[in-house]
Design a protein around this motif. Structure first.
Motif, short mmCIF file in Angstrom:
data_model
loop_
_atom_site.label_atom_id
_atom_site.label_comp_id
_atom_site.label_asym_id
_atom_site.label_seq_id
_atom_site.Cartn_x
_atom_site.Cartn_y
_atom_site.Cartn_z
N LYS A 888 -31.00 -2.66 -34.59
CA LYS A 888 -30.64 -1.25 -34.50
C LYS A 888 -29.28 -1.10 -33.80
O LYS A 888 -28.48 -0.26 -34.15
N ASP A 889 -29.08 -1.97 -32.81
CA ASP A 889 -27.83 -1.85 -32.05
C ASP A 889 -27.51 -3.20 -31.41
O ASP A 889 -28.38 -4.02 -31.16
N ARG A 894 -21.57 -0.35 -33.62
CA ARG A 894 -20.99 0.92 -34.02
C ARG A 894 -19.48 0.77 -34.29
O ARG A 894 -18.93 1.35 -35.22
N GLU B 30 -26.73 6.37 -25.94
CA GLU B 30 -28.05 5.80 -26.23
C GLU B 30 -28.14 5.32 -27.68
O GLU B 30 -28.70 4.27 -27.96
N ASP B 31 -27.60 6.12 -28.58
CA ASP B 31 -27.71 5.82 -30.01
C ASP B 31 -26.32 5.75 -30.63
O ASP B 31 -25.86 6.71 -31.25
N PRO B 32 -25.64 4.63 -30.45
CA PRO B 32 -24.25 4.54 -30.92
C PRO B 32 -24.12 4.86 -32.40
O PRO B 32 -23.16 5.52 -32.81
N LYS B 35 -23.36 8.34 -33.56
CA LYS B 35 -22.12 8.99 -33.13
C LYS B 35 -21.10 9.02 -34.26
O LYS B 35 -21.01 8.08 -35.06
#
Ligand SMILES: [Zn+2]
Lengths: 1000, 101
Positions: A888-889, A894, B30-32, B35
């Motif tokens: 997820k990360d 990102r 918290e949740d890149p 974004k």
């Protein structure tokens, strides 16, 4: 006659101890406690140097550290220390001093032609002249200017002296041991506070040592100073530091002191350092820096024999030296009169006292009359004569309109001047204090207190001995109270006599001369005249900071302590702005020139930077290694045999590794132990790869990004147990990766139950690579089944090596069968020596970093920092496979989705093969589409690695090329000075493309 | 050289033992993946770089190794407040006022 200018008696010199010294080879005599300056003056020597720009003869101007002219070289132990101020050089037997900035000799100097050519050297000269033509800069102007200008010559040899360093803490640091400083130290130490008292002079006492007209508690000032110093020395809570300059005032009362430990000794104990840097952290500071007498700016105010009146008084009263036999005193204030009176009382003829003031205090007139001294009021000096020593002066009357008319000439062999006194606010200013203009005294004085300090005495504009003493006591009491909370009763000593005096002038004085032919110096050391400052204003420099840089006034080693106020006043008049609005330039550290040795202290040579050595270091030295520095590490680069060059050695090493086996020291690899119930979760977040599914006993290549999505490190990570990972990093990235892990763990994910510990220094890593690697280690490994099925590629296990616990990795950075033996660092050398002997039996080879680089490039393995440069993504280097798609990360996930990182046209890792297989490309060279690209064309990419590959039998290269993966088989060019090199784009793998050799 | 008090060790130590870690109170989202590009760029690169009272991260790297936060006046170089990681950002305006700015 020896020392013709010495008085019959008096002064604090030891007349029983004669000292012999030389100046420019001429032997002279002085006395113990002389400075070089006082001894030269005693011998009638005023001419001691040539000025910086015009090479004008210059003499001793002052008696202190602000001396701009008398810079000398001192010979010692076969070398020369340049630019020491003769006023601070203490005389010792056999001292050898030389003058500077002259050729061929001090009295006949060819460079003096600059003085005649001076119309060619106006302010801003450098900026104006060197605009054009450009080529003249390097070839003509600079060499000529450099040869003609400058101060002293640098020593030829490395500094043979030692310099020491120490940190000290105290309650109260008192800077300056004149009347205010001594009183402050007495008062502060009375409370039991820990006090450090420092002073740049050899004897503590400051102006008291030159004062003869006053008494303190009935004693002569110098005697009171001596008794007070003895009293302070006897106190356990007081440290006295003579010969110690407070040269820098930094944040939070951090003050740097430079102590001159041995320069004054004829035969210093070799165990002593030459200088000592004190880094003092003081709870409270008392600045008692005193004040400096201002030169008067009149024409030709720079001839040898012209000196400050206060300095002449110091030479007389402290050193028993007369500045001349017939002395003219030019002044604008009272204090210079006392110098005249003291000299007259010692049998010196006073040619006249010329005071710029129309009216001077009656008391002074009376004393002058009693001594039959001619007084000329409302008078200025309009010219001086005498090439190598002043021989006379012209005086001028200043009318009420400011017009000047001749008032006759006066013959003299010395001219004393005093334009008044400037409080020394340098250290206050360095403490980030802002000075405030005081209209009444015409001075800048300390203002508000940004730090825990206070100024006392003359440096805050207070004059008159008793007032200064009182101020010192009060400052000492206040400082001790603030530092310790304690007060104590201290009896103040009472001074009589030595009145404050009045008067003073700022800026240039009027004269009746042709302005274009007059040189009235403002900054002696940098040869800046009043005319230069005015010219700067005319040419548009309206800020004092610009005027300073354009003219260089105030940029000499005295930091403008002598010149700033006069320059400011001249600029203020030229700008027609009130002086405080023009503003003072910033005082910067150091207060006086400080040797590089003092700053470096022991951080020189071997102690400059730590050297990190690997377990194989001694073996490598014994086997003719060539080292390379990788950060602080000494790494073995290659091992030449029988006269091989690097190329030959590397070719042999590469070949033997691929055919048999090679031994390599990988101990510099960064190692981090990651332990805890959340260890796998933590690595999932830190690295692109998935870790939760990795079985204990297995390894995986890990790729670390930053949150922008760029590769910052890589390394193999082994899972030792469910909750324990052995992480490796690049050699250079070890500290950063560790810090990054701590950062995320402590500040972003404090909920994770994980410990990270750096183990780089704890493990030695001995690598064996090649088809015979298993055979090499097998005899020594116990507790691990080494068979390919039980211990395949990317395995890790714990066992022993010759009885020593080890973590054994089966990994490869060469494409061959590979093992890395991790043992506690103390056993590293044993493992190395054992393996070195063993591989010799197998016909193997020891190899270094150069071969390591070639072997990995043959396989297309990247090196972070070589193929990558902080702007490279995993996909750019063909490593999308390393990204855990289901996660997820992770750090960088990102970032990888940012538009620029997924856009077309990114540079991608490719191989390059030159058409001519013998040509090895240059790393860093640009890659282009055509052999001769037009000017302004962007490159398609650049070469990141290039070697001769023995396995490929030709040169190989790795490169980052725009959309490179789509260009396989295409031709590109590397433009070089000798013509473009044609290359073919290939896959970035040159040897064993299937990877079968790994798994044997 | 500045003196800095580590809130974990409880002692003042010279700056040499510490490393500055840039602006404080910029938490990693918290949740890149949720974004936008702009939001992510803001998180990565944009800092206030205040001339004056500024909250920043420090690490006692050659001591206990802990990260903490400090409010420093970047003009006078004076520390106005030092506090542990995880504690809320103090009111910078009132700290500035106390310091007489
Ligand atoms: Zn700490």
């Amino acid at each position: 006659m020896s020392q013709p200018y010495r008085t019959e008696k008096g002064g604090q010199i030891d007349r029983d101890r004669k000292i012999s010294f030389t100046f420019d080879g001429e032997r002279m005599e002085g006395y113990e406690c002389d400075t070089l300056a006082s001894a030269l003056l005693a011998n009638g020597v005023h001419l001691v140097g040539r000025s910086f720009k015009y090479h004008r003869p210059r003499g001793i101007l002052t008696a202190g550290s602000e001396e701009p002219n008398a810079l000398v070289g001192i010979y010692r132990k076969g070398d020369q220390t340049p630019n020491l101020r003769a006023t601070q050089v203490e005389l010792y037997d056999g001292l050898e001093a030389i003058s500077q900035n002259r050729f061929p000799s001090l009295s006949f100097d060819i460079g003096a032609v600059n003085d005649l050519l001076s119309p060619l050297f106006p302010s801003g000269f450098y900026y104006k002249t060197f605009m054009w033509p450009k080529a003249f800069w390097d070839r003509v102007y600079e060499p000529v200017i450099r040869a003609a200008a400058g101060l002293g010559k640098p020593p030829k040899n490395p500094d043979h002296d030692r310099y020491a360093n120490l940190y000290a803490h105290c309650d109260v640091l008192v800077i300056g041991a004149g009347p205010a400083g001594l009183a402050a130290a007495l008062a502060a130490s009375e409370t039991g506070a820990r006090v450090i008292l420092c002073d740049e002079q050899a004897s503590l006492g400051g102006s008291l040592l030159s004062e003869t007209t006053a008494t303190i508690d009935g004693k002569q000032p110098a005697d009171w100073a001596e008794d007070t110093v003895a009293d302070l020395a006897a106190r356990d809570n007081v440290t006295l530091l003579p010969r110690t300059t407070a040269f820098g005032y930094y944040a939070q009362n951090f003050v740097a002191l430079a102590e001159r430990v041995t320069d004054h000794m004829a035969d210093p104990d070799p165990a002593l350092p030459r200088e000592r840097l004190w880094q003092v952290r003081a709870k409270e500071v008392v600045i008692a820096a005193g004040s400096i007498e201002r030169p008067m700016v009149f024409p030709e105010n720079d001839r040898p024999g012209i000196l400050m009146a206060g300095a002449a008084r110091t030479y007389l009263n402290r050193y028993g030296v007369k500045a001349g036999q017939k002395v003219l005193v030019a002044t604008a204030c009272d204090t210079a009169w006392q110098a005249a009176f003291d000299l007259a009382d010692n049998g010196v003829e006073i040619a006249a006292i010329a005071d710029t003031r129309k009216i001077v205090p009656e008391a002074l007139m009376t004393i002058a009359e009693a001594r039959n001294i001619k007084v000329r009021t409302g008078c200025v000096v309009t010219a001086t004569q005498g090439r190598k020593r002043v021989s006379g002066a012209l005086l001028g009357h200043v009318s009420s309109t400011g017009a000047v008319s001749s008032a006759g000439d006066v013959a003299c062999d010395a001219l004393l001047m005093s334009g008044g006194w400037t409080p020394t606010v340098s250290l206050y200013s360095q403490s980030r204090g802002k000075v405030v203009w005081d209209e009444a005294s015409g001075n800048f004085l300390p203002g508000a207190h940004p730090q825990n300090e206070r100024s006392a005495g003359a440096c805050r504009g207070l004059y008159g001995l008793n007032a200064v003493l009182e101020d010192g006591y009060a400052a000492g009491e206040d400082a001790a109270k603030s530092a310790t909370g304690k007060s104590a009763k201290c009896t103040y000593a009472v001074a009589t006599g030595a009145h404050a005096g009045e008067g003073g002038t700022l800026g240039d004085l009027p004269n009746d001369r042709d302005a274009s032919r007059v040189k009235a110096f403002v900054d002696y050391q940098n040869d800046v005249t009043a005319k230069d400052v005015k010219l700067a204003v005319r040419e548009g420099m309206h800020s004092i900071e610009h005027i300073k840089r354009y003219t260089t006034t105030g940029m000499a080693t005295d930091q403008g302590r002598l010149s700033n106020m006069n320059a400011l006043a001249i600029a203020s008049t030229a700008l027609d702005k009130p002086l405080p609005q023009v503003g003072l330039t910033t005082f910067r550290q150091p207060f006086t020139p400080t040797s590089f040795g003092t700053f470096a202290t022991s951080s020189r040579g071997d102690f400059f930077d730590p050297v990190r050595k690997t377990p194989s270091h001694q073996w490598a030295v014994d086997n003719d290694v060539v080292f390379e520095d990788v950060g602080q590490w000494k790494r073995s680069r290659y091992f030449p045999k029988d006269g091989e060059d690097m190329h030959g050695a590397v070719a042999r090493e590469c070949q033997v590794v691929r055919e048999k086996v090679g031994l390599f020291d990988g101990s510099t690899l960064g190692k981090i132990e990651v332990v805890g119930p959340d260890a796998a979760e933590f690595l999932e977040r830190m690295y692109t790869n998935p870790w939760k599914g990795l079985k204990p006993g297995r390894c995986r290549y890990g790729l670390m990004l930053n949150d922008a999505g760029f590769i910052i490190d890589d390394g193999v990570i082994g899972r030792i147990a469910e909750d324990r990972f052995h992480v490796t990093t690049t050699t250079g990235g070890a500290a950063h990766v560790f810090a990054t892990m701590e950062d995320y763990l402590q500040t972003e994910w404090p909920d994770l139950d994980v410990w990270v510990t750096s183990t780089t220094e704890q493990y030695a890593v001995i690598a064996l690579q090649g088809p015979l690697a298993r055979d090499a280690i097998a005899p020594f490994i116990s507790g691990i089944d080494l068979s390919p099925d039980a211990f395949p590629h990317m395995s890790v296990a714990t066992g022993t090596f010759s009885g020593v616990p080890c973590r054994l990795f089966r990994i490869s950075f060469t494409g061959e069968i590979g093992f890395e033996i991790n043992v506690p660092r103390r056993h590293g050398t044993m493992v190395w020596d054992t393996m070195a002997a063993e591989i010799e039996k197998l016909g193997g080879v020891v190899y270094g970093t150069e071969t390591m680089h070639v072997l990995r490039a043959e396989k297309g393995y990247i090196i972070v920092g070589q193929e990558t440069d902080g702007t490279v993504t995993p996909d750019d280097v063909g490593m999308s496979w390393a990204i855990g798609k289901k996660k997820k990360d992770f750090v960088g996930k990102r970032g990888l989705a940012r538009p620029d990182l997924i856009a077309e046209g990114r540079k991608q890792l490719v191989g390059l093969l030159t058409k001519d297989p013998r040509i090895v490309l240059e790393e860093g060279a640009q890659v282009t589409k055509v052999p001769d690209p037009a000017k302004g064309t962007s490159a398609e990419g650049h070469v990141t690695s290039a070697y001769h590959s023995p396995a490929a039998g030709r040169s190989i290269a790795l490169a980052m090329v725009k959309d490179g993966r789509a260009l396989h088989g295409k031709t590109l060019y590397i433009p070089m000075p000798g013509g473009a090199i044609e290359v073919e784009v290939t896959e970035p793998v040159f040897v064993d493309k299937e990877g079968g050799r790994l798994n044997g | 050289m500045l003196l800095i008090e580590c809130p974990y060790c409880g002692v003042e130590r010279p700056e040499l033992e510490f490393r500055c870690g840039g602006e404080a109170h910029i938490a990693r989202p918290e949740d890149p993946s949720g974004k936008t590009d702009e939001e992510w760029a803001e998180f990565l690169y944009m800092r206030t770089n205040t001339k004056g009272v500024y909250a920043e991260r420090w690490r006692h790297i050659h001591g206990c190794g802990r990260f903490f936060n400090a409010v420093r006046d970047t003009v006078s170089d004076k520390f106005l407040k030092i506090y542990k990681a995880g504690e809320p950002m103090p009111d910078l305006a009132s700290l500035a006022k106390e310091a007489g700015k």
